[in-house]
Design a protein around this motif. Structure first.
Motif, PDB file in Angstrom:
ATOM      1  N   VAL A  71       0.919  -1.077  -0.116  1.00  0.00           N
ATOM      2  CA  VAL A  71      -0.038   0.046  -0.150  1.00  0.00           C
ATOM      3  C   VAL A  71       0.910   1.204   0.220  1.00  0.00           C
ATOM      4  CG1 VAL A  71      -1.818   1.242   1.321  1.00  0.00           C
ATOM      5  CG2 VAL A  71      -1.927  -1.191   1.275  1.00  0.00           C
ATOM      6  N   GLU A  72       1.880   1.205   0.610  1.00  0.00           N
ATOM      7  CA  GLU A  72       2.759   2.289   1.048  1.00  0.00           C
ATOM      8  C   GLU A  72       3.534   2.579  -0.646  1.00  0.00           C
ATOM      9  OE1 GLU A  72       3.693   4.706   3.003  1.00  0.00           O
ATOM     10  OE2 GLU A  72       2.396   3.957   4.688  1.00  0.00           O
ATOM     11  N   THR A  73       3.826   1.663  -1.173  1.00  0.00           N
ATOM     12  CA  THR A  73       4.288   1.610  -2.431  1.00  0.00           C
ATOM     13  C   THR A  73       3.549   2.516  -3.531  1.00  0.00           C
ATOM     14  OG1 THR A  73       5.704  -0.328  -2.307  1.00  0.00           O
ATOM     15  CG2 THR A  73       5.349   0.505  -4.388  1.00  0.00           C
ATOM     16  N   ALA A  74       1.792   1.927  -3.305  1.00  0.00           N
ATOM     17  CA  ALA A  74       1.122   2.685  -4.304  1.00  0.00           C
ATOM     18  C   ALA A  74       0.836   4.105  -3.929  1.00  0.00           C
ATOM     19  CB  ALA A  74      -0.102   1.991  -4.030  1.00  0.00           C
ATOM     20  N   VAL A  75       1.199   4.422  -2.592  1.00  0.00           N
ATOM     21  CA  VAL A  75       1.055   5.928  -2.176  1.00  0.00           C
ATOM     22  C   VAL A  75       2.250   6.576  -2.657  1.00  0.00           C
ATOM     23  CG1 VAL A  75       1.490   7.383  -0.207  1.00  0.00           C
ATOM     24  CG2 VAL A  75      -0.197   5.264   0.067  1.00  0.00           C
ATOM     25  N   LYS A  76       3.541   6.004  -2.687  1.00  0.00           N
ATOM     26  CA  LYS A  76       4.625   6.674  -3.325  1.00  0.00           C
ATOM     27  C   LYS A  76       4.528   6.807  -4.781  1.00  0.00           C
ATOM     28  CE  LYS A  76       6.666   7.235   0.524  1.00  0.00           C
ATOM     29  NZ  LYS A  76       6.704   8.589   1.188  1.00  0.00           N
ATOM     30  N   ALA A  77       3.906   5.878  -5.412  1.00  0.00           N
ATOM     31  CA  ALA A  77       3.864   5.820  -7.052  1.00  0.00           C
ATOM     32  C   ALA A  77       2.660   6.898  -7.294  1.00  0.00           C
ATOM     33  CB  ALA A  77       3.253   4.410  -7.255  1.00  0.00           C
ATOM     34  N   SER A  78       1.628   7.089  -6.441  1.00  0.00           N
ATOM     35  CA  SER A  78       0.813   8.202  -6.812  1.00  0.00           C
ATOM     36  C   SER A  78       1.561   9.702  -6.969  1.00  0.00           C
ATOM     37  CB  SER A  78      -0.541   8.285  -5.837  1.00  0.00           C
ATOM     38  OG  SER A  78       0.274   8.596  -4.535  1.00  0.00           O
ATOM     39  N   GLU A  79       2.790   9.620  -6.303  1.00  0.00           N
ATOM     40  CA  GLU A  79       3.402  10.936  -6.471  1.00  0.00           C
ATOM     41  C   GLU A  79       3.958  11.087  -7.745  1.00  0.00           C
ATOM     42  OE1 GLU A  79       5.941  11.260  -3.127  1.00  0.00           O
ATOM     43  OE2 GLU A  79       4.340  10.933  -1.713  1.00  0.00           O
ATOM     44  N   LEU A  80       4.211   9.847  -8.472  1.00  0.00           N
ATOM     45  CA  LEU A  80       4.847   9.952  -9.807  1.00  0.00           C
ATOM     46  C   LEU A  80       4.187   9.563 -11.264  1.00  0.00           C
ATOM     47  CD1 LEU A  80       7.692   7.303  -8.363  1.00  0.00           C
ATOM     48  CD2 LEU A  80       7.806   9.878  -8.644  1.00  0.00           C
ATOM     49  N   THR A  81       2.745   9.576 -11.047  1.00  0.00           N
ATOM     50  CA  THR A  81       1.969   9.348 -11.988  1.00  0.00           C
ATOM     51  C   THR A  81       1.933  10.440 -12.945  1.00  0.00           C
ATOM     52  OG1 THR A  81       0.153  10.316 -10.739  1.00  0.00           O
ATOM     53  CG2 THR A  81       0.299   7.997 -10.712  1.00  0.00           C
ATOM     54  N   ARG A  82       2.325  11.563 -12.663  1.00  0.00           N
ATOM     55  CA  ARG A  82       2.595  12.587 -13.796  1.00  0.00           C
ATOM     56  C   ARG A  82       3.828  12.527 -14.633  1.00  0.00           C
ATOM     57  NH1 ARG A  82      -1.493  13.360 -11.433  1.00  0.00           N
ATOM     58  NH2 ARG A  82      -2.451  15.241 -10.654  1.00  0.00           N
ATOM     59  N   HIS A  83       4.453  11.461 -14.384  1.00  0.00           N
ATOM     60  CA  HIS A  83       5.907  11.161 -15.049  1.00  0.00           C
ATOM     61  C   HIS A  83       5.489   9.844 -15.920  1.00  0.00           C
ATOM     62  CE1 HIS A  83       7.993  14.046 -12.684  1.00  0.00           C
ATOM     63  NE2 HIS A  83       7.748  13.347 -11.411  1.00  0.00           N
ATOM     64  N   VAL A  84       4.491   9.490 -16.148  1.00  0.00           N
ATOM     65  CA  VAL A  84       4.184   8.102 -16.818  1.00  0.00           C
ATOM     66  C   VAL A  84       2.941   8.189 -17.627  1.00  0.00           C
ATOM     67  CG1 VAL A  84       5.479   6.718 -15.426  1.00  0.00           C
ATOM     68  CG2 VAL A  84       2.967   6.780 -15.060  1.00  0.00           C
TER      69      VAL A  84
END
Length: 817
Positions: free
Chosen positions: A443-456
């Motif tokens: 779940v924490e990885t998904a949280v961190k990934a949400s901050e990178l969604t603008r890059h993909v």
């Protein structure tokens, strides 16, 4: 021997009889858990009652009672629990007589080596102290008479409970703050590798706090599973006390296997998982209860003002729509009156997404109703597009996702949505690098990934892959391989098409590829870049894998990611992207030495001694415009000679410099400059702590190491002897293997060992006896484990034959033991 017989033995024989009966009771294998705790409390009651009776008879005192408080008051005594006792008296006896009674009770307890928390008070003094000290008041809520004037104790209990209920609006926020401060100090029980069963959040202290809230009549904790969770924590503490023989609440690593065996569990992992399950139940009940306390207190504070504004009429709470069938009510997300969960299978995910998007907690009653409806009408497989979109919305909401996910998980909704989740739920990770259990890490990885969604380009694939990347850890074998199969099933289940399912599966299978390659392989070797490009296959998948790598590392813990690791991964991604775009990298042997390398080489050849420079490297400026340091570059040039690698590595270790990477190359200078080869070493290092050493000192020690006047092995042995090791934990032996890299330039030797000062020095010494050249070394450290990768060639600069490579690995492994 029955409980009655044990108690009779204690009565007949005094303190020594009590000690023998206590020991016999604790050694009864057939009785454990609540029956043993209750029997121990009864046994102690009888002994103390006899001591009290003799004391008051001797002093001829009336109006006194011996009262058990705290855990002893609740009738639960663990083998090494403190005895919390209050000598209560009505004030009619002289102070000397009361003191004499206390001495007749306290000293026998101390004589047996039992921990004692004691006080002597009148009812008025007890109430006054409770009003000033919250901990005293909490203890008195569980007051129970052991012996003496029962009416005196009943009167005190009635008064203390009345005080607690009257003062609840003031004291409950104080208790809440006390719990929060304790949680900040002790951490969360459900994630700690060495948890404190009592003090950590979700432990026994929080269970006591929930009992106190219920006693206030202001709010009540969810009862489902709470009693069983409390019993689990108490049973584990009992086994811990009996295993260690100490009054400890900390479940240390070296004692977990013994405690697990005492409880009849398979191993320490099974023990921790059981503890985590219990702690998670307590933590969730704590969250729900304190939220309800806050709601009630806010409502009470606002009620008079609202009634005045409405002319005496009761105010109706406002409902704010959030999504179809979902509204906000009094700071919580609840179901709308018109919602029909039994007819709307997407509603659970829609409600969860709305809660996370609005940053609000989802009502426990709403979650329970959604769970009941899901049982009656589960989502169709594959999921409809709306359900998949709501899941992605939930995962992309950032930090609020965690609390909503935990609420769904507490009521069993997550395992109904993703059945494979059960295998990773509350699963511990025995690696100091990891902060969380497997499920929380996902779940924490998904949280961190949400901050990178603008890059993909495909944020939905990134978020789902982040949630599933370690899902294979619930199965034996390589978790990435098992995870690929599970990820295919889950991605298909939630409705992705075949192409997208393939991308998610690739991301899960290779989620460690970039960081492992970047930190353990030579990026100047074309084979390294080509191997990664062949796996990812496309620029879009590479983009997603890059974001997943960063999110995974950031969610793992502080030791798993750094500017240095990030810069290496970014460099690898840049090279792979160029290859996928059609750019073929040059062979590294074709690259000329840099101007600085050539300058240092000329000076080293002229002087015949080592020459070095030390300077900080920076990456692209950060958001605040300031460049961020990614490491320190150490350039060394010296005439080519044996023993260079162990000498340099040893000197760096003595100066507490951690080696991250080392590139070694031999430079043949033009004849007009001088004859002879010069060895140039390009090292990336970082200080373990403090500031960097001066280059002059490094050079002086390097000269001494090369001429043999500096005893590096002896100095490192002294440091290693003082290196902190966890008591009772034995490190696994080192392992040296030949990596199937496919490099045309060198043989790749991979060393996995316990990290320790001078490890690379020992590796260099192990290579001294072999006629090989070290082309480069790449060092990766995660927690207590080091992975050092060496690119070696024969004397002519060619890769070693397979047989020689395997023999070299065996020799090195034996030497490192």
């Amino acid at each position: 021997m029955t409980s009655v017989e044990v108690i009779n033995e204690a009565e007949d024989s005094g303190p020594s009889g009590y000690a023998a009966a206590r020991l016999r009771l604790l050694n009864e294998k057939e009785r454990s858990g609540p029956p043993r705790r209750a029997a121990l409390a009864r046994l102690t009651d009888e002994w103390l009652a006899a001591l009290f009776a003799a004391a008051v008879q001797e002093q001829e005192v009336r109006g006194a009672a011996l009262v058990a408080v705290g855990g002893y008051g609740r009738g639960e005594l663990s083998p090494r629990s403190d005895l919390d006792l209050l000598l209560l008296h009505d004030g009619s006896a002289s102070p000397a007589a009361v003191a004499a009674i206390a001495d007749r009770i306290w000293y026998p307890v101390w004589d047996l080596g039992l921990a004692l928390d004691h006080s002597v008070r009148t009812p008025a003094e007890a109430r006054k102290t409770a009003g000033e000290d919250l901990k005293v008041q909490l203890g008195l809520l569980d007051a129970r008479p052991v012996a003496g004037d029962l009416g005196l104790v009943a009167s005190l209990r009635t008064a203390v409970l009345a005080d607690w209920r009257n003062q609840a609006p003031r004291r409950l926020p104080e208790l809440d703050e006390l719990c929060r401060e304790r949680a900040a100090r002790q951490g969360e029980l459900q994630y700690l590798l060495e948890p404190d069963l009592k003090e950590a959040r979700g432990g026994l202290r929080d269970v006591t706090a929930l009992r106190a809230v219920a006693a206030s009549w202001l709010a009540d904790a969810p009862r489902e599973g709470l009693a069983e969770a409390r019993r689990t924590l108490l049973d584990v503490r009992d086994a811990l006390h009996l295993t260690t023989g100490r009054a400890t609440d900390r479940l240390a690593l070296q004692e977990q296997d013994q405690v697990a065996a005492a409880l009849g569990l398979l191993d320490a992992d099974a023990l921790l998982r059981q503890v985590y399950e219990a702690a998670r139940t307590v933590s969730y009940a704590t969250d729900v209860t304190w939220r309800e306390v806050g709601r009630v207190l806010r409502s009470r504070a606002a009620r008079p003002r609202l009634r005045a504004m409405l002319g005496g009429r009761a105010a109706q709470p406002e409902r704010t729509p959030l999504a179809e069938g979902v509204v906000e009510l009094d700071g919580e997300v609840v179901l709308a009156r018109t919602a029909r969960p039994e007819r709307d299978p997407v509603l659970p995910l829609r409600a969860a997404a709305a809660a996370a998007q609005s940053g609000l907690p989802i009502s426990r009653h709403a979650v329970r109703r959604l769970g009941e409806a899901m049982n009656a009408r589960p989502l169709p497989v594959p999921w409809p597009a709306e359900a998949r979109e709501e899941l992605v919305t939930l995962l992309g909401a950032g930090e609020p996702t965690v609390a909503v996910w935990e609420a769904l998980e507490a009521e069993g909704l997550i395992t109904r949505l993703v059945p494979d989740w059960e295998r990773v739920r509350c699963r511990p990770q025995r690696n100091a690098v990891h902060t969380w259990t497997v499920d929380r890490h996902l779940v924490e990885t998904a949280v961190k990934a949400s901050e990178l969604t603008r890059h993909v380009g495909r944020p939905d694939l990134l978020l789902v892959a982040a949630l599933l990347h370690d899902i294979g850890k619930g199965w034996p074998g390589d978790h990435s391989v098992a995870g690929e199969t599970i990820a295919r099933d889950v991605a298909t289940r939630i409705g992705f098409d075949r192409a997208d399912v393939g991308v998610v599966a690739t991301l899960v299978r290779h989620h460690l590829l970039l960081v492992d390659t970047a930190t353990r392989r030579d990026l100047d070797d074309p084979a390294t870049v080509a191997s990664v490009a062949s796996v990812v296959g496309s620029a879009s998948t590479l983009e997603l894998l890059h974001a997943l790598t960063e999110a995974d590392a950031l969610a793992t813990g502080p030791a798993a990611w750094s500017s240095w690791r990030g810069s290496l991964v970014a460099d690898l991604v840049r090279r792979v992207a160029a290859l996928l775009a059609g750019d073929v990298p040059d062979e590294p042997d074709q690259a000329a030495p840099s101007a600085e390398q050539e300058r240092l080489a000329i000076e080293a050849l002229r002087t015949g001694e080592p020459v070095l420079t030390l300077h900080t490297q920076h990456e692209t400026p950060a958001e605040d415009g300031r460049p961020e340091p990614v490491g320190v570059e150490l350039l060394i040039a010296l005439p080519d000679q044996p023993g260079v690698l162990p000498a340099v590595a040893g000197v760096l270790a003595l100066h507490r410099l951690t080696v991250r990477a080392a590139d070694l190359r031999s430079i043949e200078l033009p004849s007009e400059v001088g004859d002879g080869a010069v060895l140039v070493l390009n090292w990336r290092v970082a200080a373990e702590y403090g500031s960097l050493p001066q280059a002059v000192r490094l050079r002086a020690d390097l000269v001494r190491a090369l001429d043999g006047s500096l005893d590096i092995p002896g100095r490192l042995a002294e440091r290693e002897a003082a290196y902190p090791r966890r008591r009772g934990v034995k490190a696994p032996p080192p392992r040296v293997t030949v990596a199937p890299t496919g490099s045309r330039l060198a043989t790749v030797i991979e060393v996995r060992a316990q990290d320790a000062p001078g490890l690379l020095h020992r590796i260099g010494r192990a290579l001294e006896g072999a006629t090989v050249r070290v082309r480069s070394a790449h060092v990766s450290t995660l927690g207590a484990n080091a992975v050092d990768t060496l690119y070696v060639t024969d004397a002519d600069g060619s890769p070693l034959p397979d047989g020689e490579a395997r023999q070299l690995a065996e020799v090195m492994e034996e030497a490192l033991r």
